[in-house]
Design a protein around this motif. Structure first.
Motif, short mmCIF file in Angstrom:
data_model
loop_
_atom_site.label_atom_id
_atom_site.label_comp_id
_atom_site.label_asym_id
_atom_site.label_seq_id
_atom_site.Cartn_x
_atom_site.Cartn_y
_atom_site.Cartn_z
N GLY A 130 0.65 13.31 -19.68
CA GLY A 130 -0.12 14.17 -20.57
C GLY A 130 0.55 15.51 -20.76
N ALA A 131 1.11 16.06 -19.69
CA ALA A 131 1.81 17.35 -19.81
C ALA A 131 3.04 17.21 -20.69
CB ALA A 131 2.20 17.86 -18.42
N PHE A 132 3.81 16.14 -20.50
CA PHE A 132 4.98 15.93 -21.35
C PHE A 132 4.58 15.73 -22.81
CE2 PHE A 132 7.37 14.64 -17.45
CZ PHE A 132 8.37 15.58 -17.56
N ALA A 133 3.52 14.97 -23.05
CA ALA A 133 3.08 14.72 -24.43
C ALA A 133 2.61 16.00 -25.10
CB ALA A 133 1.96 13.68 -24.43
N ALA A 134 1.86 16.81 -24.39
CA ALA A 134 1.37 18.06 -24.99
C ALA A 134 2.51 19.03 -25.27
CB ALA A 134 0.34 18.71 -24.07
N VAL A 135 3.49 19.10 -24.37
CA VAL A 135 4.64 19.98 -24.61
C VAL A 135 5.42 19.49 -25.82
CG1 VAL A 135 6.87 20.67 -23.65
CG2 VAL A 135 4.83 20.83 -22.26
N THR A 136 5.58 18.19 -25.94
CA THR A 136 6.30 17.64 -27.10
C THR A 136 5.57 17.94 -28.40
OG1 THR A 136 7.21 15.88 -25.73
CG2 THR A 136 7.24 15.53 -28.10
N LEU A 137 4.25 17.74 -28.40
CA LEU A 137 3.47 18.00 -29.61
C LEU A 137 3.49 19.48 -29.98
CD1 LEU A 137 0.43 15.64 -29.08
CD2 LEU A 137 2.26 15.40 -30.75
N LEU A 138 3.34 20.35 -28.99
CA LEU A 138 3.38 21.79 -29.29
C LEU A 138 4.77 22.22 -29.72
CD1 LEU A 138 1.10 23.34 -26.54
CD2 LEU A 138 0.74 23.35 -29.00
N GLY A 139 5.81 21.63 -29.13
CA GLY A 139 7.16 21.97 -29.55
C GLY A 139 7.43 21.59 -30.99
N ARG A 140 6.92 20.44 -31.39
CA ARG A 140 7.08 20.02 -32.79
C ARG A 140 6.24 20.89 -33.72
NH1 ARG A 140 7.02 13.50 -32.12
NH2 ARG A 140 9.07 13.36 -31.15
N VAL A 182 -4.62 7.02 -7.22
CA VAL A 182 -3.96 8.32 -7.13
C VAL A 182 -2.68 8.33 -7.96
CG1 VAL A 182 -2.73 9.86 -5.54
CG2 VAL A 182 -4.97 8.99 -4.92
N LEU A 183 -1.90 7.25 -7.86
CA LEU A 183 -0.67 7.18 -8.65
C LEU A 183 -0.97 7.16 -10.14
CD1 LEU A 183 1.51 4.71 -6.56
CD2 LEU A 183 1.85 7.16 -6.90
N LEU A 184 -2.03 6.46 -10.53
CA LEU A 184 -2.40 6.42 -11.95
C LEU A 184 -2.81 7.80 -12.45
CD1 LEU A 184 -3.01 4.67 -14.50
CD2 LEU A 184 -5.35 4.58 -13.66
N VAL A 185 -3.60 8.51 -11.67
CA VAL A 185 -4.04 9.85 -12.08
C VAL A 185 -2.85 10.81 -12.16
CG1 VAL A 185 -5.40 11.84 -11.34
CG2 VAL A 185 -6.41 9.57 -11.30
N LEU A 186 -1.96 10.76 -11.18
CA LEU A 186 -0.78 11.63 -11.23
C LEU A 186 0.14 11.26 -12.39
CD1 LEU A 186 0.08 11.94 -7.43
CD2 LEU A 186 -0.95 13.65 -8.91
N ALA A 187 0.26 9.98 -12.68
CA ALA A 187 1.10 9.57 -13.80
C ALA A 187 0.50 10.03 -15.13
CB ALA A 187 1.27 8.05 -13.80
N THR A 188 -0.82 9.89 -15.29
CA THR A 188 -1.43 10.33 -16.55
C THR A 188 -1.37 11.84 -16.70
OG1 THR A 188 -3.63 10.32 -15.54
CG2 THR A 188 -2.97 8.34 -16.77
N ALA A 189 -1.48 12.57 -15.59
CA ALA A 189 -1.36 14.03 -15.66
C ALA A 189 0.05 14.44 -16.07
CB ALA A 189 -1.74 14.67 -14.33
N ALA A 211 -0.37 22.94 -19.12
CA ALA A 211 -1.73 23.08 -18.60
C ALA A 211 -2.69 22.16 -19.33
CB ALA A 211 -2.19 24.53 -18.71
N VAL A 212 -2.61 22.11 -20.65
CA VAL A 212 -3.53 21.28 -21.44
C VAL A 212 -3.32 19.81 -21.14
CG1 VAL A 212 -4.01 20.51 -23.80
CG2 VAL A 212 -3.90 22.93 -23.29
N GLY A 213 -2.07 19.36 -21.22
CA GLY A 213 -1.79 17.94 -20.98
C GLY A 213 -2.05 17.52 -19.55
N GLY A 214 -1.69 18.38 -18.61
CA GLY A 214 -1.93 18.06 -17.21
C GLY A 214 -3.40 17.99 -16.87
N LEU A 215 -4.18 18.94 -17.38
CA LEU A 215 -5.62 18.94 -17.12
C LEU A 215 -6.30 17.73 -17.74
CD1 LEU A 215 -8.18 20.51 -16.10
CD2 LEU A 215 -8.32 21.37 -18.43
N THR A 216 -5.98 17.45 -18.98
CA THR A 216 -6.59 16.31 -19.66
C THR A 216 -6.16 15.00 -19.01
OG1 THR A 216 -6.58 17.58 -21.70
CG2 THR A 216 -6.93 15.23 -21.90
N GLY A 217 -4.87 14.89 -18.70
CA GLY A 217 -4.38 13.68 -18.05
C GLY A 217 -4.92 13.50 -16.65
N LEU A 218 -5.30 14.58 -16.00
CA LEU A 218 -5.87 14.49 -14.66
C LEU A 218 -7.35 14.15 -14.69
CD1 LEU A 218 -5.40 15.10 -11.56
CD2 LEU A 218 -6.27 17.37 -12.09
#
Length: 183
Positions: A39-49, A29-36, A74-81
């Motif tokens: 993933g959300a932070f990574a997608a926001v960073t990529l879209l911001g750039r 559960v911790l691994l899935v929450l961490a990847t979600a 939404a994209v990063g969280g869903l994929t990371g989840l």
């Protein structure tokens, strides 16, 4: 038969989980929450750039940047989840829920990526409202538009298209294996 006939049945105890299986579940559960989250932070960073640099800078107004941030979450969280859950399904299984085959895992991953593209398109379209609306209103519209963008997909009759068992059937006490015994 009276309504209280259930009290006469002997109690069946569920087997207790061992400490190791509980620890493994908590770690999963911790691994899935961490990847979600990551993933959300990574997608926001990529879209911001992408918005700050050349690809999307002319396409997204300044008041629409928050719509892309909502879409990135939404994209990063869903994929990371979902990706760790699919990978766990490939290594864990039992008689009732067999392991996910590599072909099924690839189909599920492709479905997630297609849905991610849908979320990105919705967020870019909502970002266009930034030309007319202030930032706060664009953000509110983006939260609802991205948050409810899955609803049209829920209305598609996937069973008629041969895709009804794409993410597995729900199995429970009233599932197909026990429903014929009750009759």
């Amino acid at each position: 038969m009276s309504a209280e006939s259930g009290a006469e049945r002997p109690e069946t105890r569920r087997p207790r989980r061992s400490a190791a299986s509980s620890a493994a579940f908590a770690a999963g559960v911790l691994l899935v929450l961490a990847t979600a989250t990551l993933g959300a932070f990574a997608a926001v960073t990529l879209l911001g750039r992408a918005v700050d640099a050349a690809p999307l800078s002319a396409m997204v107004p300044d008041d629409g940047n928050n719509a892309l941030i909502v879409g990135g979450i939404a994209v990063g969280g869903l994929t990371g989840l979902m990706l760790p859950v699919i990978l766990f399904g490939m290594v864990r299984g039992n008689e009732e829920t067999p392991r996910v085959t590599p072909a099924a895992a690839a189909r599920k991953s492709l479905a997630i990526l297609v849905f991610d593209v849908l979320l990105l398109v919705v967020s870019v379209l909502v970002a266009q409202l930034g030309w007319f609306l202030p930032t706060q209103l664009t953000t509110v519209v983006a939260v609802f538009a991205v948050g409810f963008s899955w609803m049209p997909l829920a209305m598609v009759p996937w069973e008629r298209l041969g895709l009804g068992d794409g993410f597995g059937k729900l199995r429970g006490p009233s599932g197909p294996s026990t429903s014929h015994q009750a009759q």
